[in-house]
Design an enzyme around this catalytic site. Structure first.
Site, PDB file in Angstrom:
ATOM      1  N   ASP A 198       0.969  -1.390   0.113  1.00  0.00           N
ATOM      2  CA  ASP A 198       0.003  -0.109   0.007  1.00  0.00           C
ATOM      3  C   ASP A 198       0.868   1.164  -0.245  1.00  0.00           C
ATOM      4  O   ASP A 198       1.572   1.664   0.973  1.00  0.00           O
ATOM      5  CB  ASP A 198      -0.894  -0.069   1.184  1.00  0.00           C
ATOM      6  CG  ASP A 198      -1.705   1.170   1.438  1.00  0.00           C
ATOM      7  OD1 ASP A 198      -1.423   2.151   0.657  1.00  0.00           O
ATOM      8  OD2 ASP A 198      -2.697   1.327   2.303  1.00  0.00           O
ATOM      9  N   GLN A 201       0.901   6.323   1.223  1.00  0.00           N
ATOM     10  CA  GLN A 201       1.442   7.542   1.950  1.00  0.00           C
ATOM     11  C   GLN A 201       3.032   7.820   1.415  1.00  0.00           C
ATOM     12  O   GLN A 201       3.936   8.128   2.346  1.00  0.00           O
ATOM     13  CB  GLN A 201       1.455   7.261   3.566  1.00  0.00           C
ATOM     14  CG  GLN A 201       0.092   7.313   3.859  1.00  0.00           C
ATOM     15  CD  GLN A 201      -0.627   8.914   3.650  1.00  0.00           C
ATOM     16  OE1 GLN A 201      -0.121   9.738   3.415  1.00  0.00           O
ATOM     17  NE2 GLN A 201      -2.127   8.731   3.946  1.00  0.00           N
ATOM     18  N   LYS A 224      -3.113  12.123  -3.377  1.00  0.00           N
ATOM     19  CA  LYS A 224      -2.182  12.709  -2.418  1.00  0.00           C
ATOM     20  C   LYS A 224      -0.772  12.986  -2.753  1.00  0.00           C
ATOM     21  O   LYS A 224       0.012  13.453  -1.840  1.00  0.00           O
ATOM     22  CB  LYS A 224      -2.073  11.254  -1.455  1.00  0.00           C
ATOM     23  CG  LYS A 224      -3.536  10.733  -0.646  1.00  0.00           C
ATOM     24  CD  LYS A 224      -3.002   9.743   0.150  1.00  0.00           C
ATOM     25  CE  LYS A 224      -4.341   8.908   0.633  1.00  0.00           C
ATOM     26  NZ  LYS A 224      -5.026   9.592   1.504  1.00  0.00           N
ATOM     27  N   CYS A 362      -9.339   5.811   9.259  1.00  0.00           N
ATOM     28  CA  CYS A 362      -9.560   4.551   8.729  1.00  0.00           C
ATOM     29  C   CYS A 362      -8.697   3.398   9.150  1.00  0.00           C
ATOM     30  O   CYS A 362      -8.268   2.436   8.242  1.00  0.00           O
ATOM     31  CB  CYS A 362      -9.515   4.614   6.849  1.00  0.00           C
ATOM     32  SG  CYS A 362     -10.340   5.852   6.311  1.00  0.00           S
TER      33      CYS A 362
HETATM   34  C1  PLP Z   1      -2.189   4.178   4.075  1.00  0.00           C
HETATM   35  C2  PLP Z   1      -3.240   4.430   3.414  1.00  0.00           C
HETATM   36  N1  PLP Z   1      -3.791   3.171   2.503  1.00  0.00           N
HETATM   37  C3  PLP Z   1      -4.925   3.569   1.960  1.00  0.00           C
HETATM   38  C4  PLP Z   1      -5.614   4.729   1.666  1.00  0.00           C
HETATM   39  C5  PLP Z   1      -6.979   4.835   0.588  1.00  0.00           C
HETATM   40  O1  PLP Z   1      -6.413   5.778  -0.375  1.00  0.00           O
HETATM   41  P1  PLP Z   1      -7.765   6.240  -1.376  1.00  0.00           P
HETATM   42  O2  PLP Z   1      -8.782   6.813  -0.575  1.00  0.00           O
HETATM   43  O3  PLP Z   1      -7.174   7.105  -2.133  1.00  0.00           O
HETATM   44  O4  PLP Z   1      -8.165   5.150  -2.297  1.00  0.00           O
HETATM   45  C6  PLP Z   1      -5.148   5.879   2.344  1.00  0.00           C
HETATM   46  C7  PLP Z   1      -5.789   7.012   2.397  1.00  0.00           C
HETATM   47  O5  PLP Z   1      -5.806   7.879   3.338  1.00  0.00           O
HETATM   48  C8  PLP Z   1      -4.044   5.566   3.289  1.00  0.00           C
HETATM   49  O6  PLP Z   1      -3.502   6.708   3.886  1.00  0.00           O
END
Ligand code: PLP
Length: 404
Positions: A198, A201, A224, A362
């Protein structure tokens, strides 16, 4: 790197909020957009807009060139071996779900294991919970150290020959932990597993080289990293993408269609059913140009400096708790101010023109691990300065006084 000169490129940052100049410290949620990205999207709609891969007319080929040109930029940015390894998606969430549906559900069977960590964002947690439920595989967690890092010894003892997938964030959106991805990839591969990263960040803030890290899948979001919302990508090694079935069927992704059978286009288009996010890809390409013109190493260095200063200033405030590792961390600071609810902290800060995030970010399982229901988070980007941190620290002192 001159953050003040860079800030001049971001129109939105030059406004007052509640009578104070805006200090935007919610970059981990979404970054602001420089003029060059806004202009690229505008120019695309004003001059080049058409559907891609279809029209033989001039606008059709310009739109196709713009869209595929953006894919080339993404491939180069991540050091992928080819554009066949870059699938455009709506963002990190969609990319991770694509792996969970198109790969995990195909390869997993009862007795197999998926390994993740308790620091994962819901986007890198729920798709694996669901894949485990659908296939009879088991979901396992690498435990966290007290400072919110993972130890390689724990990775070694959690990953074994039953592990088929290791899924982990490069950078935690709450703790700021930077995980040792290359080492974890080596452990996953030694055990015959693939690693899914993932990169939500990490991609905006540090130089990512998917081949040097030797990761199998890598997901990120454009919004982001100075790009538009609604666009992101999934990198996947070509030999893995080739084995995967599409998860969305329809226009754009087919080669030949008959009444009862169809075949798919080559990579990466077999995963891009329907009209793609063309303007978003163009904006993402412009965002990559912008970030590369500043330099990812410079951005990384700058943010670490700002985060270090923020930790120094915030640590001096009585009653504050800062979460995550003390050293080697990314450019964000997650904290609680005594027993003031983080939503109250964020609300008071907003009256001072300062935008931070409050909530569970989240990451509900991680909140439970931290033994809190929510936290406040200030997250930095290339346009933030030490003066922004001073405004934050001063406003937090005021907040504390206000709440007694
Ligand atoms: C570590 C991480 N993974 C996944 C996501 C999900 O990203 P998105 O909402 O752009 O799909 C985020 C978003 O805050 C995140 O910080």
């Amino acid at each position: 790197m001159d953050p003040i000169a860079l800030k001049a490129e971001f129109p939105i940052l030059h406004q007052e909020i509640n009578g104070h100049p805006l200090v935007y410290l919610d970059n981990a949620a979404t970054s602001q957009k420089p003029r060059s990205v806004i202009e690229a999207v505008k120019r695309y709609y004003e001059w080049d807009n058409a559907n891609v891969h279809r029209g033989v007319h001039t606008l059709g080929s310009r739109a196709t060139d713009a869209y595929e040109g953006a894919r080339e930029k993404v491939a180069r940015f991540l050091n992928a071996a080819s554009t066949r390894e870059i699938v455009f998606t709506r963002g990190t969430t969609a990319s991770l779900n694509l792996v969970a549906h198109g790969y995990a559900r195909q390869v997993l069977k009862p007795g197999d294991e998926i390994v993740i960590t308790p620091m994962e964002h819901h986007s890198n947690l729920i798709p694996w919970q669901q894949a485990a439920k659908a296939t009879g595989a088991t979901l396992k967690y690498i435990p966290l150290q007290p400072d919110g890092t993972v130890s390689l010894a724990d990775v070694e003892s959690t990953v074994n020959e039953r592990t088929k997938i290791v899924a982990i964030a490069y950078v935690s959106n709450v703790l700021g932990t930077v995980n040792p991805i290359a080492r974890i990839a080596e452990i996953a591969h030694r055990n015959g597993a693939v690693i899914v990263v993932d990169g939500a960040q990490s991609t905006p803030h540090l130089k990512v080289d998917v081949r040097a890290l030797d990761v199998d899948f890598y997901a990120f979001s454009g919004h982001k990293m100075c790009g538009p919302t609604g666009i992101g990508a999934l990198y996947g090694k070509a030999q893995l993408f080739e084995r995967m079935e599409p998860v969305e069927y329809g226009g754009e992704m087919i080669d030949f269609v008959d009444l009862y059978e169809s075949s798919w286009k080559d990579l990466p288009w077999k995963f891009e059913g329907g009209t793609p996010i063309i303007a978003g890809a163009v904006g993402l390409g412009a965002a990559i140009d912008f970030l590369e013109s500043v330099g990812l190493d410079e951005i990384d260095r700058h943010e670490k400096k700002i985060a270090k200063y923020a930790i120094e200033r915030l640590s001096a405030i009585d009653g504050i708790t800062i979460y995550g590792p003390k050293e080697d961390r990314a450019g964000l600071v997650t904290f609680n101010l005594g027993d003031v609810h983080p939503h109250d902290v964020a609300t008071v800060l907003d009256t001072e023109g300062i935008a931070i995030r409050a909530g569970h970010h989240c990451c509900q399982p991680l909140m439970r691990w931290l033994k809190v229901s929510a936290t406040a988070r200030a997250s930095f980007y290339l346009y933030n300065t030490e003066q922004d941190v001073d405004r934050l620290a001063d406003a937090l002192i005021k907040t504390k006084e206000y709440f007694g």
